[in-house]
Structure formats: structure tokens, C-alpha cells
Design an enzyme around this catalytic site. Structure first.
Site: not given
Ligand code: 9MR
Length: 346
Positions: A159, A200, A236, A265, A267
Site C-alpha cells: 500500500e 501489493n 477488495h 486479498e 473479497d
Molecule cells: O485482515 C486484517 C485484519 O484482521 C486487520 O485488523 C487489519 C488491520 O488493518 O488488516 C487486515 O488485513 C489487511 C491487509 O493486511 C492489507 N490489505 C488490507 C487488509 C484489510 O484491512
């Protein structure tokens, strides 16, 4: 099933059919899993998972059987792996790696350099550039070395860009400038010469300012011989924002730079309640996303951001939204699951 097999062409298909003949009858009667179906295309089909969920046996059973790749949702992030400066804790990531080994799954490492989920010791003080460089290098190399041979890919930097394609003003960018990305990739490569190194991000599925920024950066990095193997498109998606119709073109342009791509990732959320109509639309989108990856040779695989609504991050982050995954909260497959299967069977 046989008919589908016959439709496949090439040596890989021949081998599959040949091994199928030798397999016990029981195995032949069993429905192929998403992983089995993806494998026929030379792709993996994976899911994120998270340490607290691993006490849920029915959940673990599907995680272990349906997928051939897993990604730790949180366990390899900086706050978890270096909670105190210079003190490393790989217990959570190791648990995921051990689970993957037991299930013969591959692991994507996620993630080394990210502005979020950083430990307090890192964010609560000022660093000079040389100090932060040393901290970053040590973090990357210690973690990459630890997981050498155990993960096949790393999200090295996560990011890094804003929606308009400008650099995100993270602690790393502000202190070290944009060169922190090339440095991170080089340090990771030194620590593991074989692992695939990715950048990513989310909202880079369609062609647009943010994916253009990655395209431009990737081209520069390649020209400078910086070790970069792939671009991870998080995917996402949300029904209310429309489908990224340029996804396939976008994957293709990264391929042309000599890069792998992966949907890392996935969804597809919706505004609740989930009606039959919305679930049908979601299924179409899952099918389209799958087909887009299959259409581009260097799109190497697909990972769901966990596979069940029971453990989705969406409801906690987006008020009134959810139902984003192919299995519901009771671990029952939704229309999206069957749509993915259909896409993979073609
Ligand atoms: O799935 C992850 C969630 O459990 C955490 O609370 C969150 C914190 O920001 O991060 C989520 O995963 C993220 C991933 O590491 C990077 N891309 C976005 C994902 C969703 O927030």
C-alpha cells in the site's frame, strides 16, 4: 468431470489424467477442490487465515482441504514479528507455516513494509534517515531469512500509493524518500535469493491513476534491475462501486513488463442485508475475477481474504457492509463458491 478433463489440452492435462487413472477409486469419486481445479490451470487457489481462528476445527477442515495456499492475515506483520526493537517473535507466523506444511499448502508472506500495524516503538519517536534505514533493513532481512524456503512470495511493500497515484506519506517515505521501495526489494533479495518479491495494494484492479503509478514504478524498477517479481492486486471489491472491467487488461500490461501478478486479498462486499439478487451478482463478480486471472498466463493465483463471512474483516471496518466471501458464517458455500468452481472448470 471426465468430460472437463478431456477438454483440457497439453502435457499438464495428460499428466493429470494419467495420475487420475492410478489413483484409488475413492479419490476419483471425490469432488475436486478449488485447489484441484486451479491446479489444472497451473494456478493456486488460496485463503488468508489468522491465528485466533485456528481453534475452530470445522473452519480448519475446509481451510486445509479446499485450498493449496494460505496467507497469514496478521501474524507476519511488523507489530507481531518485532514487538520490541531487535526482539523478534515469529511464533504466529510459524504456526501458519506449520499448518500449511501439514496440509501441503504454499504460503504467501504478508507483509514486510507497511504504514499500518507497526509497533509503538517504531511510530512513537522520530528517526533520522540512517537510523530508520538500519531499522528497516534489519527488520526485512531478519524476517525474510527466518522464512527462507518456507514462503514462496513476499508482499515486500504494501500500500505505497494514494488513490491519485502519489506516494503515500508513510513514515518510510517521509524519512527515506521513494527509494525505500527499491532498497526494501534489494534487502529482501539479499536475504532470500529465490523468494518472489511483490508490491501489493488495493484499488489497483482497474486501469487508473493508482495502478498507473505501479505500472510506472515497476517499469523503472525493472530498468534499474531492482529485484521485483510481481504485483499483488488485493481486490477488495464492493458491489456498490461497480466491477473493475479493465482488470484483465491491467493484469496483461504488468505481464508485458515481465512481472507475475496475483489476486492477493479477494473479497466482494455488499451493503447488508444480503439479498438473493446481491448474492447472485456477487457470484458473477467472483466468476469474472477468476476468469480474468485465468486469461492472463502470468496471473499466478488467487487468494481470498479468508474464505468465510465468519472471519471477514469487513463488518468491523465498513459499517452495514459484509457477506463478502464465498462461504457464509455457518461455513456453508454461497452462490459465489459455485461460480468460482464453474470458472475454474472451463
Ligand atoms: O485482515 C486484517 C485484519 O484482521 C486487520 O485488523 C487489519 C488491520 O488493518 O488488516 C487486515 O488485513 C489487511 C491487509 O493486511 C492489507 N490489505 C488490507 C487488509 C484489510 O484491512
Amino acid at each position: 468431470m471426465r468430460k472437463n478433463r478431456l477438454r483440457l489440452v497439453g502435457a499438464a492435462a495428460a499428466i493429470l489424467v494419467a495420475t487420475g487413472i492410478g489413483a484409488p477409486a475413492q479419490a476419483q469419486d471425490k469432488q475436486p477442490t478449488l485447489a484441484d481445479l486451479a491446479e489444472r490451470h497451473g494456478r493456486y487457489y488460496g485463503s488468508a487465515t489468522d491465528n485466533p481462528e485456528l481453534v475452530d476445527e470445522p473452519y480448519k477442515a475446509i481451510l486445509g482441504s479446499e485450498f493449496d495456499q494460505i496467507t497469514p492475515g496478521n501474524g507476519m506483520k511488523w507489530y507481531a514479528t518485532e514487538p520490541e526493537q531487535g526482539v523478534f517473535d515469529f511464533s504466529q507466523g510459524d504456526e501458519i507455516v506449520n499448518l500449511a506444511r501439514a496440509n501441503r499448502q504454499k504460503v504467501r508472506g504478508h507483509t514486510l513494509v507497511w504504514h499500518s500495524q507497526l509497533p509503538d516503538w517504531l511510530t512513537s519517536r522520530e528517526w533520522t534517515a540512517p537510523e530508520l534505514r538500519a531499522v528497516l533493513k534489519k527488520h526485512i532481512q531478519t524476517e525474510v531469512r527466518h522464512y527462507r524456503g518456507k514462503v514462496f512470495a513476499w508482499d515486500v511493500v504494501n500500500e505505497a500509493f494514494n488513490e491519485d497515484g502519489t506516494y503515500r506519506e508513510t513514515i518510510f517515505y517521509k524519512t527515506l524518500g521513494p527509494g525505500y521501495i527499491a532498497d526494501s526489494l534489494r534487502w529482501a533479495r539479499q536475504a532470500d535469493p529465490k523468494v518472489k518479491l511483490y508490491l501489493n495494494d488495493y484499488n489497483i484492479e482497474a486501469v487508473g491513476p493508482k495502478s498507473d503509478a505501479y505500472y510506472t514504478l515497476a517499469k523503472q524498477l525493472k530498468a534499474q534491475r531492482v529485484p521485483l517479481d510481481g504485483i499483488g492486486l488485493q481486490a477488495h471489491l464492493a458491489l456498490q462501486y461497480g466491477y473493475p472491467t479493465t482488470l484483465e487488461d491491467n493484469l496483461r500490461r504488468f505481464s508485458r513488463l515481465g512481472l507475475d501478478t496475483a489476486l492477493t486479498e479477494v473479497d466482494i462486499r455488499m451493503i447488508l442485508p444480503a439479498t438473493e439478487e446481491k448474492l447472485a451478482q456477487q457470484a458473477d463478480w467472483y466468476r469474472d475475477v477468476t476468469e480474468a486471472c485465468l486469461a492472463v498466463r502470468r496471473c499466478v493465483g488467487i487468494t481470498l481474504w479468508d474464505y468465510t463471512d465468519k472471519y471477514s474483516w469487513i463488518p468491523a471496518f465498513f459499517d452495514g457492509e459484509g457477506a463478502a466471501l464465498p462461504w457464509d458464517e455457518q461455513l456453508a458455500p454461497k452462490p459465489a463458491y459455485f461460480a468460482i468452481r464453474e470458472a475454474l472448470r472451463k
